[in-house]
Write an enzyme that holds these catalytic residues in place. Structure first.
Site: not given
Length: 422
Positions: A129, A136, A202, A204, A236, A240, A243, A256, A260, A367
């Site tokens: 990844d 971002h 996420e 992606e 993905d 948070r 993490q 993570k 996915t 975000e």
């Protein structure tokens, strides 16, 4: 000029004759095998292969479409990929009678997409990844360190990445179990264990590797494209709060590796070629091994839609574009192998969250809500700081042509409650 097929392709379909994305499906009867999508149908390539339509030097006398993954086909390389596409566009053309005029053959070759079970398109041996969207990275860095120190010193010099977990890559439609782990609020004396309270998506994209490279043999950037088969949509999923506590000093782990999600159909670089755009000039100028003669991006529109358990329809929360990446897919591959790392057919390399300069183009809840400080307001008066149990997140993507689109379908996942604490 639009290509015409004898198949009735609905207006606005993601899968016209110009696309023909590859995937792996299981029909109601029989084993999984390789197919391509056109309109609302799946074309069974194993049937056409058995009839000899792919008997050519490019295929090296190998039967690759009766396999339960694309890996064997990926390993053959671009000559075989192009030959397969040319053969299919000819066989499915409105002017070609071979399948068009034979009802029994059509019955064997075509399946309704709604009647088959889609599988992962490849056996994914390894998954990487990247972190290649400037906006971002700048937004996340601003939250953590302030705008003056948003980007780490290495970010504009190399495509930052980490190795993910291939075993938890799942196909679109698979439910996502809320993960548990350790979290520690800043004012707490010690961490606690439990379900994440900050579950995120996420937005992606990712590409599948075709022929690999030998251990110790880097791939030059101007040859990188020959190792890339095609692209899929990706979500993905990210925890948070987990993490934030675990990522120093070695990066993401439990936050993570729990899930996915990728889309079912792989859109080839040949289908994307009309939508190629020059890579935005980079400053500072990359080191020599990252400089391509004509590096590129693709003009791919991307959207994320959220539907809570009390909503009748999904609501668009992100609109962005693949062109919002700073580092190209060829730069990502060249950097990945410059130390001699050997990629293999079926390996998956992801872009990282794709965000643009505007608020609506931010590709994750982190975000969109600015770390939960500005909750997202939904049409039914609900709000979201993070994803909740029962929420469904759908990502779609497409390239818009003149009178047609080349689409990726969707990648969708619904959040289930956390498993009982062990």
């Amino acid at each position: 000029m639009l290509l015409e097929s004898f198949i009735d392709v609905p207006a606005g379909s993601d899968f016209p004759l110009e696309n023909l994305p590859f995937g792996v499906f299981q029909p109601k009867q029989g084993n999984s095998r390789v197919g391509v999508a056109i309109g609302d149908l799946v074309v069974d390539l194993s049937v056409l292969e058995e009839l000899g339509h792919f008997r050519s030097p490019e295929f090296q006398d190998r039967n690759v479409f009766s396999e339960d993954s694309l890996n064997a086909f990926l390993g053959l390389g671009r000559p075989a990929w192009r030959k397969a596409r040319e053969t299919l566009q000819h066989l499915l053309s409105a002017e070609t009678p071979i399948i068009r005029d034979h009802a029994r053959l059509r019955e064997n070759v075509f399946h309704l997409q709604k009647d088959v079970a889609m599988q992962l398109p490849a056996r994914i041996g390894n998954y990487t990844d990247f972190y290649s969207s400037y906006h971002h990275a700048h937004n996340v860095g601003t939250m953590l360190r302030g705008p003056e120190n948003a980007l780490m010193p290495n970010w504009k010099w190399l495509p930052v990445a980490y190795h993910g977990r291939a075993s938890s890559v799942v196909i679109s439609g698979t439910d996502v179990r809320r993960p548990s782990g350790q979290t520690k609020p800043p004012d707490a004396a010690s961490p606690t264990f439990g379900p994440t309270k900050s579950l995120d998506y996420e937005l992606e994209m990712a590409f599948l590797i075709g022929p690999g490279n030998s251990l110790g043999g880097p791939v030059a950037i101007d040859g990188a494209i020959d190792h890339i088969f095609g692209l899929v949509l990706m979500n993905d999923w990210s925890a948070r709060d987990i993490q934030a506590w675990e990522y120093q000093p070695l990066g993401p782990f439990l936050a993570k590796n729990f899930c996915t999600s990728i889309s079912t159909w792989v859109v080839t670089l040949e289908a994307l070629e009309p939508f190629r755009k020059p890579l935005t000039p980079q400053d500072p100028h990359p080191l020599r091994y990252l400089r391509a003669k004509n590096d590129f991006m693709f003009d791919i529109y991307l959207e994320a839609r959220l539907q809570t358990s009390s909503m009748d329809a999904s609501h668009i929360i992100t609109r962005t574009n693949f062109q919002n990446l700073y580092w190209s897919i060829t730069q990502q591959l060249a950097h990945h192998t410059v130390n001699g790392c050997n990629l293999q057919p079926g390996d998956l390399l992801a872009s990282g969250t794709i965000s643009g300069a505007t608020e609506e183009s931010r590709g994750c809840m982190l975000e969109l809500t600015w770390r939960g400080a500005n909750p997202l307001k939904l049409p039914n008066s609900e709000t979201r700081k993070w994803l909740e149990d029962g929420d469904q997140l759908t990502i779609t993507g497409w390239c818009q042509g003149d009178g047609y689109r080349v689409g990726f379908g969707e990648v969708v996942g619904r959040i289930l409650p956390a498993a009982p604490t062990p």
